[in-house]
Scaffold this active site. Sequence first.
Site, PDB file in Angstrom:
ATOM      1  N   ASP A  30      36.488  16.437  10.066  1.00  0.00           N
ATOM      2  CA  ASP A  30      35.897  15.156   9.706  1.00  0.00           C
ATOM      3  C   ASP A  30      36.276  14.863   8.261  1.00  0.00           C
ATOM      4  O   ASP A  30      37.138  15.524   7.682  1.00  0.00           O
ATOM      5  CB  ASP A  30      34.382  15.146   9.949  1.00  0.00           C
ATOM      6  CG  ASP A  30      33.604  16.049   8.985  1.00  0.00           C
ATOM      7  OD1 ASP A  30      34.212  16.676   8.093  1.00  0.00           O
ATOM      8  OD2 ASP A  30      32.370  16.119   9.124  1.00  0.00           O
TER       9      ASP A  30
ATOM     10  N   ARG B 234      22.110  10.006  10.453  1.00  0.00           N
ATOM     11  CA  ARG B 234      22.663  10.149   9.108  1.00  0.00           C
ATOM     12  C   ARG B 234      23.293   8.832   8.657  1.00  0.00           C
ATOM     13  O   ARG B 234      24.313   8.419   9.202  1.00  0.00           O
ATOM     14  CB  ARG B 234      23.701  11.272   9.068  1.00  0.00           C
ATOM     15  CG  ARG B 234      24.355  11.402   7.679  1.00  0.00           C
ATOM     16  CD  ARG B 234      25.054  12.730   7.464  1.00  0.00           C
ATOM     17  NE  ARG B 234      26.250  12.892   8.248  1.00  0.00           N
ATOM     18  CZ  ARG B 234      27.121  13.910   8.081  1.00  0.00           C
ATOM     19  NH1 ARG B 234      26.904  14.825   7.153  1.00  0.00           N
ATOM     20  NH2 ARG B 234      28.191  14.007   8.849  1.00  0.00           N
TER      21      ARG B 234
END
Length: 530
Positions: free
Chosen positions: A449, A167
Amino acid sequence: MTLTLPPGVAINAPILPGFEQVLTPPALELVARLHRAFEPRRQQLLAARAERAKRLDAGERPDFLAETKAVRDGDWKIAPVPKALQRRRVEITGPVDAKMVINAFNSGADSYMTDFEDSNSPLWANQIQGQINIGQAIRRTLSFEQSSPAGTKTYRLNDTVATLQMRPRGWHLDEKHVTIDGQRVQGGLFDFALFMFHNAKELLARGAGPYLYLPKLESHLEARLWNDVFVMTQSELGLPQGTIKATVLIETILAAFEMEEILYELREHSAGLNAGRWDYIFSCIKKFKLDRDFCLADRARVTMQAPFMRAYALLLLKTCHKRGAPAIGGMSALIPIKNDPAKNEVAMAGIIADKRNDAEDGYDGGWVAHPGLVEPAMKEFVAVLGDRPNQFDKQKPEVDVKAADLLDFRPEQPITEAGLRMNINVGIHYLGAWLAGNGCVPIHNLMEDAATAEISRSQVWQWIRSPKGVLDDGRKVTADLVKQFVPEELAKIKAGGFEGKFDRAAEIFTQMSTQEAFAEFLTLALYEEI
């Protein structure tokens, strides 16, 4: 150490030992070519985001696009996914430090999404060392030694490892340490180009390929930009068109209205869609932050069973299977709790229920954030799929999601002091860790996160401004109340012995959650401080 750089390329950061393996002139030349070809379009798309945001702030409501009705009504499917991506029951995600990379590859998951984005603090050293780690892992040469009072433990890759997916950073993020012709390069293009240049052919030689996850898209035109980047990169590297495969995270409310169009734009390069739930909730708060009727309850109450989340999950599933595309479920934030068997039992039950629900709905796989969750998650998908690689046969004809269903923002209550304090605590704790270089942090037995931190600070901002932002004891959430709680929560964090720049984090959190203007992304401001 100094590097030989292509014309127009400048690097204003230390070149540590080993970095020259990644920052080679031909690799940086690819970065420069992609930047020069696509940066003007990126800026146009970011400007279009800002214009759309103004219209939403003024009361506009999103809907399915009239101009792309032919795409939604058309009879088409994405190109077949390669064998290495046909079985994705459990995907593990995590940042790019060596220990995490090895543990994730060895976890028993079908695939591993290595993350240069939300679970990674984009320190220069993290980004480049991450590229080195991934390159070595692909070639099976990566190892890691950890010393402790009990001795030294060595981590090495198993013979059988998860399929790699990478990613890169989203379209809104720059890489400030690299400029092309005096202009910052886009972070995702930088991550992508280095990964592709060094690893695409090696991955193909090993029976897989360059597979990606694409974050934060808000429209099919942003997917089209990625597709054009793929086409040019494959041409530059001498790869057959369609070699790159990418799964798009549907993690913005606007992308939910363009899922079919996003698949269509990437159809030769698509590997499906993923229900990125945490960023999705943040996106809903951000896009409707000024709507006096919009107000979500405590974060913990906004589950996948909330009306707008349920509609989104089912629409994504139906859309993918209609187009022959994998549908991957999102991440529960729960993680194993080693030192408390009772709490661990509750957490594991939550994980199991989450994955069972996705599997029974028809999803082809789901995400976990911890190696200890791979086995229980895998059991739930195997129980439903058996030995089948997917559930494309579950076409969900009964699902008929309307715009109003995607915009049914409940629950609105309760909003509690505990929930407000939790948002403040998590926000400060995560920001402090991020500033210190750690982008994936276990806090209160949840894996946090950037996406979950965004929910925390955006909820506080919105509760202050919404007439519905009232605690269940009758007190209005105000900037003064937040400022009262901040030092109390900061003290709790410091008392826990955690590592991070928490005083500065408390200042940033207070400013961002109480200031008049809403900051588009936490990470944009934070990035200038690291």
